[in-house]
Design an enzyme around this catalytic site. Sequence first.
Site, short mmCIF file in Angstrom:
data_model
loop_
_atom_site.label_atom_id
_atom_site.label_comp_id
_atom_site.label_asym_id
_atom_site.label_seq_id
_atom_site.Cartn_x
_atom_site.Cartn_y
_atom_site.Cartn_z
N LEU A 27 0.85 -1.19 0.00
CA LEU A 27 0.00 0.00 0.00
C LEU A 27 0.88 1.24 0.00
O LEU A 27 1.87 1.30 0.71
CB LEU A 27 -0.92 -0.01 1.22
N ASP A 28 0.50 2.20 -0.79
CA ASP A 28 1.22 3.48 -0.84
C ASP A 28 2.70 3.29 -1.13
O ASP A 28 3.56 3.80 -0.42
CB ASP A 28 1.02 4.27 0.45
N ILE A 29 2.99 2.57 -2.17
CA ILE A 29 4.37 2.32 -2.58
C ILE A 29 5.08 3.65 -2.79
O ILE A 29 4.47 4.62 -3.20
CB ILE A 29 4.40 1.44 -3.84
N THR A 36 6.33 5.22 -0.27
CA THR A 36 6.35 5.80 1.07
C THR A 36 6.67 4.67 2.04
O THR A 36 6.97 3.57 1.64
CB THR A 36 4.97 6.40 1.45
N TYR A 83 -4.55 7.28 8.25
CA TYR A 83 -3.28 7.98 8.32
C TYR A 83 -3.32 8.98 9.46
O TYR A 83 -4.38 9.47 9.82
CB TYR A 83 -3.01 8.78 7.03
#
Length: 115
Positions: A27-29, A31, A60
């Site tokens: 998820l959220d590659i 970061t 988040y």
Amino acid sequence: LRLTLGSDPAATAASDPEADYGLCHRLDIGTSGPMLVGKTLAGYEAGKLQLRDRDVVKDYVALVHGRLRTHVGTCRARIDRSSYVTEGKVKVSDSGQIAATLYEVLAEYESPHNS
């Protein structure tokens, strides 16, 4: 993955070296985002299905400079990801997919420099 799940006998993704499942998605590659891992084949398939159906909720915590006008709200926009590969950025565009971000202010920091 094997270091974390290897001691769990139910975690066949880690104990079977021939298994070609386990990591569903990063998820959220780009970061320090979390990974979704299926410990078993059934867990892996369920995770992939939830991602495909866009049935994943991501929470988040962010530190924001300044103050938000409202302490609870929703930000809705169409996000175009077509330039992500080349520029590493997405943009708000009429051609994008609908996205919604729900937000809530948890706390406010009073800067000692703004007295």
